[in-house]
Design a protein around this motif. Structure first.
Motif, PDB file in Angstrom:
ATOM      1  N   ALA A 248     143.784 -54.771 122.832  1.00 41.46           N
ATOM      2  CA  ALA A 248     143.901 -54.712 121.413  1.00 41.46           C
ATOM      3  C   ALA A 248     145.548 -54.370 120.966  1.00 41.46           C
ATOM      4  CB  ALA A 248     142.887 -53.643 121.089  1.00 41.46           C
ATOM      5  N   ASP A 249     146.176 -53.620 121.925  1.00 38.08           N
ATOM      6  CA  ASP A 249     147.538 -53.269 121.540  1.00 38.08           C
ATOM      7  C   ASP A 249     148.339 -54.513 121.650  1.00 38.08           C
ATOM      8  OD1 ASP A 249     146.771 -50.530 121.411  1.00 38.08           O
ATOM      9  OD2 ASP A 249     147.336 -50.350 123.602  1.00 38.08           O
ATOM     10  N   PHE A 250     147.990 -55.282 122.574  1.00 36.17           N
ATOM     11  CA  PHE A 250     148.640 -56.503 122.833  1.00 36.17           C
ATOM     12  C   PHE A 250     148.495 -57.681 121.550  1.00 36.17           C
ATOM     13  CE2 PHE A 250     149.105 -61.161 124.099  1.00 36.17           C
ATOM     14  CZ  PHE A 250     150.034 -61.045 125.057  1.00 36.17           C
ATOM     15  N   ARG A 251     147.387 -57.638 120.907  1.00 34.89           N
ATOM     16  CA  ARG A 251     147.069 -58.340 119.856  1.00 34.89           C
ATOM     17  C   ARG A 251     148.039 -57.969 118.754  1.00 34.89           C
ATOM     18  NH1 ARG A 251     141.470 -57.736 121.743  1.00 34.89           N
ATOM     19  NH2 ARG A 251     141.333 -59.454 123.573  1.00 34.89           N
ATOM     20  N   VAL A 252     147.646 -56.595 118.239  1.00 38.55           N
ATOM     21  CA  VAL A 252     148.569 -56.014 117.264  1.00 38.55           C
ATOM     22  C   VAL A 252     150.091 -56.348 117.288  1.00 38.55           C
ATOM     23  CG1 VAL A 252     149.321 -53.967 116.408  1.00 38.55           C
ATOM     24  CG2 VAL A 252     146.895 -54.140 116.834  1.00 38.55           C
ATOM     25  N   ALA A 253     150.532 -56.166 118.501  1.00 39.13           N
ATOM     26  CA  ALA A 253     152.081 -56.560 118.822  1.00 39.13           C
ATOM     27  C   ALA A 253     152.522 -57.886 118.326  1.00 39.13           C
ATOM     28  CB  ALA A 253     152.414 -55.962 120.090  1.00 39.13           C
ATOM     29  N   VAL A 258     156.358 -59.170 117.342  1.00 40.88           N
ATOM     30  CA  VAL A 258     157.173 -58.517 118.374  1.00 40.88           C
ATOM     31  C   VAL A 258     157.724 -59.785 119.147  1.00 40.88           C
ATOM     32  CG1 VAL A 258     156.103 -56.373 118.107  1.00 40.88           C
ATOM     33  CG2 VAL A 258     155.724 -58.114 120.090  1.00 40.88           C
ATOM     34  N   GLN A 259     158.945 -59.647 119.805  1.00 38.79           N
ATOM     35  CA  GLN A 259     159.357 -60.663 120.940  1.00 38.79           C
ATOM     36  C   GLN A 259     158.909 -60.264 122.199  1.00 38.79           C
ATOM     37  OE1 GLN A 259     161.655 -59.263 118.326  1.00 38.79           O
ATOM     38  NE2 GLN A 259     161.131 -61.128 116.912  1.00 38.79           N
ATOM     39  N   GLN A 260     158.810 -59.121 122.363  1.00 37.43           N
ATOM     40  CA  GLN A 260     158.454 -58.737 123.890  1.00 37.43           C
ATOM     41  C   GLN A 260     157.149 -57.835 123.799  1.00 37.43           C
ATOM     42  OE1 GLN A 260     161.396 -56.627 126.743  1.00 37.43           O
ATOM     43  NE2 GLN A 260     161.781 -58.799 127.087  1.00 37.43           N
ATOM     44  N   ILE A 261     156.618 -58.115 124.945  1.00 39.07           N
ATOM     45  CA  ILE A 261     155.655 -57.015 125.415  1.00 39.07           C
ATOM     46  C   ILE A 261     156.073 -56.205 126.640  1.00 39.07           C
ATOM     47  CG2 ILE A 261     153.183 -56.568 125.913  1.00 39.07           C
ATOM     48  CD1 ILE A 261     153.263 -57.690 123.255  1.00 39.07           C
ATOM     49  N   ALA A 262     156.157 -54.911 126.664  1.00 38.12           N
ATOM     50  CA  ALA A 262     156.868 -54.129 127.695  1.00 38.12           C
ATOM     51  C   ALA A 262     156.004 -54.040 128.908  1.00 38.12           C
ATOM     52  CB  ALA A 262     157.315 -53.117 126.998  1.00 38.12           C
ATOM     53  N   HIS A 263     154.493 -54.161 128.755  1.00 36.06           N
ATOM     54  CA  HIS A 263     153.511 -53.847 129.894  1.00 36.06           C
ATOM     55  C   HIS A 263     152.588 -54.950 130.008  1.00 36.06           C
ATOM     56  CE1 HIS A 263     155.211 -49.895 130.636  1.00 36.06           C
ATOM     57  NE2 HIS A 263     155.171 -49.441 129.134  1.00 36.06           N
ATOM     58  N   LEU A 264     151.903 -55.338 131.121  1.00 29.92           N
ATOM     59  CA  LEU A 264     150.704 -55.986 131.094  1.00 29.92           C
ATOM     60  C   LEU A 264     149.793 -54.716 130.691  1.00 29.92           C
ATOM     61  CD1 LEU A 264     150.998 -57.986 134.496  1.00 29.92           C
ATOM     62  CD2 LEU A 264     150.534 -58.792 132.377  1.00 29.92           C
ATOM     63  N   PRO A 265     148.881 -55.363 130.051  1.00 29.74           N
ATOM     64  CA  PRO A 265     147.690 -54.480 129.672  1.00 29.74           C
ATOM     65  C   PRO A 265     147.079 -54.125 130.987  1.00 29.74           C
ATOM     66  CG  PRO A 265     147.709 -56.334 127.970  1.00 29.74           C
ATOM     67  CD  PRO A 265     148.725 -56.574 129.010  1.00 29.74           C
ATOM     68  N   ASP A 280     144.463 -65.007 123.157  1.00 34.00           N
ATOM     69  CA  ASP A 280     145.806 -64.035 123.165  1.00 34.00           C
ATOM     70  C   ASP A 280     146.967 -64.740 123.727  1.00 34.00           C
ATOM     71  OD1 ASP A 280     143.928 -62.093 122.207  1.00 34.00           O
ATOM     72  OD2 ASP A 280     143.468 -61.425 124.230  1.00 34.00           O
ATOM     73  N   ALA A 281     146.775 -65.320 125.050  1.00 30.91           N
ATOM     74  CA  ALA A 281     148.033 -65.897 125.468  1.00 30.91           C
ATOM     75  C   ALA A 281     148.607 -67.016 124.674  1.00 30.91           C
ATOM     76  CB  ALA A 281     147.514 -66.334 127.016  1.00 30.91           C
ATOM     77  N   ALA A 282     147.669 -67.751 124.087  1.00 32.39           N
ATOM     78  CA  ALA A 282     148.019 -68.950 123.302  1.00 32.39           C
ATOM     79  C   ALA A 282     148.905 -68.568 122.175  1.00 32.39           C
ATOM     80  CB  ALA A 282     146.844 -69.734 122.919  1.00 32.39           C
ATOM     81  N   ALA A 283     148.463 -67.254 121.578  1.00 34.47           N
ATOM     82  CA  ALA A 283     149.324 -66.788 120.334  1.00 34.47           C
ATOM     83  C   ALA A 283     150.487 -66.404 121.011  1.00 34.47           C
ATOM     84  CB  ALA A 283     148.275 -65.697 119.663  1.00 34.47           C
TER      85      ALA A 283
END
Length: 412
Positions: A248-253, A258-265, A280-283
């Protein structure tokens, strides 16, 4: 974030990079160094050849005068390594430099520290004899949100507990709960000259239920404020990196831009809480988002072994299926990304070639996209490592470094 090193950082409170451009072969320089007898990584395999270094840059043609010849004795030459998720909170930067360079890591991205620490360490970094660095300075969260609890814990028994109590926000972390709070802190934040913005999106799915909890660190920023921070960052010419924990955090970001996700969920809890979907990955792929691994962040070997077979395996595979770039990052304060690479190599999820490219090509180029690094080619910065054995046959050879050269300077 390690509490002991946070304490060391608080003790400090009392107390050029070269760019190359163009795609044509560089003209022969007046003089330089010949490196012969090496096997050079071309992005997919190792090729035996001689390369020349002049003016801190690679040349495929010999300079007019060769000052010296270095025999690499059959060593395997690769671009230097990197870590896209570090926290430089220890002001004893000489120790950190020695540790990172010793591991062959020349490029670091600091995902959250403080301007006061940066003023201490900046003069020693981004030189041919040290590692290159960019940092976010203070991260953004909600009042009492993660990582406030870590910073307070690090200072609780120390001489700077009063400083943390009085100056935690805005000197060490930005705690906001409204657009007005962001506006009030933004100019101060920019004055610290951050290279990018770090926002903590943590348990966004239960933010409303937990926002009034007395337990600090139970949530991150209000997810409704992430688009506001992204908008301000874009207007200031800065990209945004998001700490995430759940899917859910990944989707919000990603939705916020945002340009970067700093952690794998991934972490303790039901696998369904962390599982990314193809949507999620396609987005993320459409938005050009990169994702940093940090699988070893939990520092629990039993948990890591399980997650690499379940949550992390799912998320890595779905992201790769949609060609979302994976970057190497450890989030291990006081240690190096070598630990991350050992875990990833042992997971069976990657080939040795994929791991080598992630660590020495994709991640450095993502940290410093305007520089010619991450390749051993004509006109690129002459930074490289010489390994004793073939890392494509045995990835452990990435730890057998016999020579380190940065921008043409031999590191001893």
């Amino acid at each position: 974030m390690n509490s002991r090193l946070v304490t060391l950082a608080l003790l400090a409170l009392g107390c050029a990079t070269t760019q190359q451009s163009g795609n044509q072969p560089s003209p022969p320089a007046d003089h330089g160094v010949a490196y012969r007898g090496g096997r050079w990584f071309d992005g997919t395999k190792f090729v035996s050849k001689t390369m020349y270094v002049a003016g801190g840059v690679f040349h495929t043609r010999a300079p007019v005068r060769i000052d010296s010849v270095v025999d690499l004795a059959g060593g395997y030459v690769v671009p230097p390594f990197s870590d896209a998720h570090q926290h430089l909170v220890d002001p004893r930067i000489d120790q950190t430099i020695a540790m990172q360079l010793g591991a062959g890591i020349f490029y670091l991205k600091d995902q959250g520290s403080a301007p006061v620490i940066r003023r201490i360490i900046d003069p020693q970094l981004n030189k041919p004899t040290t590692f290159d660095f960019i940092g976010a300075n203070q991260a953004w969260t909600s009042p009492g949100g993660h990582p406030v609890e870590v910073i307070k814990r690090g200072a609780a028994a120390g001489p700077f507990a009063a400083f943390v109590r009085d100056s935690l926000d805005p000197a060490l972390v930005m705690q906001v709960e409204s657009p007005a709070d962001i506006e009030q802190r933004w100019a101060y934040f920019l004055a610290g000259k951050p290279d990018f913005v770090k926002v903590h999106v943590y348990r966004s799915d239960v933010y409303q239920q937990r926002r009034n909890d007395t337990i600090e660190g139970n949530v991150g920023i209000d997810p409704l404020l992430v688009p506001e921070i992204v908008k301000r960052a874009k207007a200031s010419g800065l990209q945004v990196s998001a700490h995430v924990f759940t899917a859910a955090d990944f989707r919000v970001a990603v939705t916020a831009g945002v340009q970067q996700i700093a952690h794998l969920p991934g972490g303790r809890g039901p696998d369904s809480l962390f599982a990314l979907t193809d949507a999620d990955a396609a987005a993320a792929a459409r938005a050009g988002v990169t994702v940093i691994t940090t699988v070893t962040q939990h520092e629990d070997s039993a948990l890591l072994a399980r997650l690499l077979k379940t949550q992390y395996a799912n998320n890595i595979n779905v992201l790769r299926r949609h060609h979302v770039p994976l970057l190497i990052g450890s989030d291990l304060i006081g240690r190096t990304a070598t630990i991350e690479m050992v875990a990833l190599a042992g997971s069976g999820l990657f080939t040795n070639l994929e791991l080598l490219r992630m660590w020495s090509v994709t991640t450095p180029q993502a940290i410093f996209p305007s520089r010619r690094i991450g390749a051993l080619q004509d006109g690129y910065e002459a930074s490289f490592l010489v390994l004793r054995g073939d890392p494509l046959a045995d990835f452990a050879q990435t730890r057998a470094i016999s020579m380190r050269v940065k921008q043409g300077v031999l590191l001893r």
